[in-house]
Design a protein around this motif. Structure first.
Motif, mmCIF file in Angstrom:
data_model
loop_
_atom_site.group_PDB
_atom_site.id
_atom_site.type_symbol
_atom_site.label_atom_id
_atom_site.label_comp_id
_atom_site.label_asym_id
_atom_site.label_seq_id
_atom_site.Cartn_x
_atom_site.Cartn_y
_atom_site.Cartn_z
ATOM 1 N N HIS A 1 -74.195 -45.447 -13.837
ATOM 2 C CA HIS A 1 -75.612 -45.162 -14.080
ATOM 3 C C HIS A 1 -75.910 -43.813 -13.458
ATOM 4 N N ASN A 2 -76.757 -43.064 -14.128
ATOM 5 C CA ASN A 2 -77.037 -41.705 -13.653
ATOM 6 C C ASN A 2 -78.251 -41.688 -12.726
ATOM 7 N N PRO A 3 -78.481 -40.571 -12.028
ATOM 8 C CA PRO A 3 -79.629 -40.471 -11.118
ATOM 9 C C PRO A 3 -80.977 -40.691 -11.809
ATOM 10 N N ALA A 4 -81.093 -40.311 -13.079
ATOM 11 C CA ALA A 4 -82.350 -40.520 -13.798
ATOM 12 C C ALA A 4 -82.641 -42.007 -13.960
ATOM 13 N N ALA A 5 -81.617 -42.826 -14.183
ATOM 14 C CA ALA A 5 -81.810 -44.280 -14.267
ATOM 15 C C ALA A 5 -82.299 -44.817 -12.931
ATOM 16 N N ASP A 6 -81.716 -44.331 -11.853
ATOM 17 C CA ASP A 6 -82.171 -44.745 -10.517
ATOM 18 C C ASP A 6 -83.647 -44.416 -10.320
ATOM 19 N N GLU A 7 -84.037 -43.201 -10.703
ATOM 20 C CA GLU A 7 -85.425 -42.769 -10.525
ATOM 21 C C GLU A 7 -86.376 -43.567 -11.407
ATOM 22 N N LEU A 8 -86.011 -43.800 -12.667
ATOM 23 C CA LEU A 8 -86.868 -44.575 -13.567
ATOM 24 C C LEU A 8 -87.071 -45.996 -13.070
ATOM 25 N N MET A 9 -86.044 -46.558 -12.450
ATOM 26 C CA MET A 9 -86.114 -47.933 -11.969
ATOM 27 C C MET A 9 -86.690 -48.035 -10.571
ATOM 28 N N PHE B 1 -85.353 -46.570 -7.828
ATOM 29 C CA PHE B 1 -84.212 -46.586 -6.916
ATOM 30 C C PHE B 1 -83.791 -47.986 -6.482
ATOM 31 N N PRO B 2 -83.697 -48.941 -7.422
ATOM 32 C CA PRO B 2 -83.205 -50.261 -7.022
ATOM 33 C C PRO B 2 -81.694 -50.226 -6.805
ATOM 34 N N LYS B 3 -81.209 -51.162 -6.029
ATOM 35 C CA LYS B 3 -79.767 -51.296 -5.857
ATOM 36 C C LYS B 3 -79.296 -52.305 -6.898
ATOM 37 N N PHE B 4 -78.609 -51.815 -7.934
ATOM 38 C CA PHE B 4 -78.110 -52.722 -8.952
ATOM 39 C C PHE B 4 -76.653 -52.422 -9.256
ATOM 40 N N TYR B 5 -75.872 -53.497 -9.279
ATOM 41 C CA TYR B 5 -74.442 -53.370 -9.533
ATOM 42 C C TYR B 5 -73.997 -54.269 -10.676
ATOM 43 N N SER B 6 -74.895 -55.154 -11.113
ATOM 44 C CA SER B 6 -74.571 -56.056 -12.211
ATOM 45 C C SER B 6 -75.808 -56.223 -13.071
ATOM 46 N N ALA B 7 -75.611 -56.778 -14.265
ATOM 47 C CA ALA B 7 -76.736 -57.005 -15.168
ATOM 48 C C ALA B 7 -77.737 -57.974 -14.541
ATOM 49 N N GLY B 8 -77.244 -58.964 -13.800
ATOM 50 C CA GLY B 8 -78.137 -59.923 -13.148
ATOM 51 C C GLY B 8 -78.999 -59.268 -12.084
ATOM 52 N N ALA B 9 -78.392 -58.428 -11.259
ATOM 53 C CA ALA B 9 -79.147 -57.723 -10.224
ATOM 54 C C ALA B 9 -80.139 -56.753 -10.849
ATOM 55 N N PHE B 10 -79.749 -56.112 -11.943
ATOM 56 C CA PHE B 10 -80.630 -55.192 -12.645
ATOM 57 C C PHE B 10 -81.844 -55.938 -13.187
ATOM 58 N N GLN B 11 -81.618 -57.113 -13.804
ATOM 59 C CA GLN B 11 -82.727 -57.897 -14.337
ATOM 60 C C GLN B 11 -83.647 -58.372 -13.226
ATOM 61 N N GLU B 12 -83.073 -58.812 -12.126
ATOM 62 C CA GLU B 12 -83.884 -59.280 -11.005
ATOM 63 C C GLU B 12 -84.764 -58.155 -10.461
ATOM 64 N N SER B 13 -84.227 -56.957 -10.439
ATOM 65 C CA SER B 13 -84.926 -55.815 -9.873
ATOM 66 C C SER B 13 -85.957 -55.211 -10.823
ATOM 67 N N THR B 14 -85.644 -55.204 -12.137
ATOM 68 C CA THR B 14 -86.489 -54.475 -13.090
ATOM 69 C C THR B 14 -87.174 -55.352 -14.127
ATOM 70 N N GLY B 15 -86.660 -56.535 -14.364
ATOM 71 C CA GLY B 15 -87.202 -57.384 -15.417
ATOM 72 C C GLY B 15 -86.559 -57.147 -16.775
ATOM 73 N N ILE B 16 -85.672 -56.173 -16.877
ATOM 74 C CA ILE B 16 -85.001 -55.888 -18.144
ATOM 75 C C ILE B 16 -83.706 -56.685 -18.199
ATOM 76 N N ASP B 17 -83.568 -57.514 -19.224
ATOM 77 C CA ASP B 17 -82.364 -58.314 -19.419
ATOM 78 C C ASP B 17 -81.384 -57.500 -20.254
ATOM 79 N N LEU B 18 -80.358 -56.953 -19.622
ATOM 80 C CA LEU B 18 -79.401 -56.118 -20.337
ATOM 81 C C LEU B 18 -78.710 -56.874 -21.459
ATOM 82 N N HIS B 19 -78.421 -58.154 -21.247
ATOM 83 C CA HIS B 19 -77.750 -58.928 -22.289
ATOM 84 C C HIS B 19 -78.639 -59.081 -23.513
ATOM 85 N N LYS B 20 -79.906 -59.389 -23.322
ATOM 86 C CA LYS B 20 -80.814 -59.565 -24.451
ATOM 87 C C LYS B 20 -81.223 -58.245 -25.076
ATOM 88 N N SER B 21 -81.007 -57.138 -24.365
ATOM 89 C CA SER B 21 -81.381 -55.844 -24.921
ATOM 90 C C SER B 21 -80.432 -55.409 -26.027
#
Length: 135
Positions: free
Chosen positions: A34-42, A44-64
């Motif tokens: 993931h690039n720095p722009a993704a970090d800034e848009l989100m 700056f959450p700490k995300f390493y998996s799709a589950g952590a990303f969804q928990e942090s942002t509400g975006i379900d990568l699998h359903k996207s």
């Protein structure tokens, strides 16, 4: 992912410097890049998996994606599935509107594709649209 690892320096040189947020995951949802722009848009959450990303942002990568990540990818090796949607997120008290374009991308020499998400901040556009609609 040997073939993907060969492209890591190129991805770092190019994708790290664009203004849109970019996230690459493997077919299981592990975030590969993931690039720095993704970090800034989100926010700056700490995300390493799709589950952590969804928990942090509400975006379900699998359903996207047009096809869920847990389907049989062997039949989709050469297919590129694309999906576009808008997502409203609130992070650190700041609400943003994102336009998200996601794709399933085959990698030559690899048995499974990767998932690519490109996110653009359209917050100003949505706010202007709301003001114009009120008038």
């Amino acid at each position: 992912m040997n073939a993907l690892e060969q492209f890591t320096p190129l991805m770092d040189a190019v994708i790290s410097h664009i203004h849109d947020g970019v996230i690459l995951t493997d077919y299981k949802g592990k975030i590969l890049f993931h690039n720095p722009a993704a970090d800034e848009l989100m926010g700056f959450p700490k995300f390493y998996s799709a589950g952590a990303f969804q928990e942090s942002t509400g975006i379900d990568l699998h359903k996207s994606l047009t096809k869920p990540a847990n389907t049989d990818m062997s039949a989709q090796r050469t297919m590129v599935n694309k999906h576009r949607f808008e997502q409203r997120i609130t992070r650190n008290g700041k609400t943003r509107f994102l336009e998200v374009n996601s794709s399933t991308v085959p990698i030559p020499g690899e048995p499974t594709p990767i998932h690519l998400m490109v996110m653009s901040d359209i917050t100003d556009k949505r706010r202007l649209q709301a003001v114009l609609n009120d008038n």
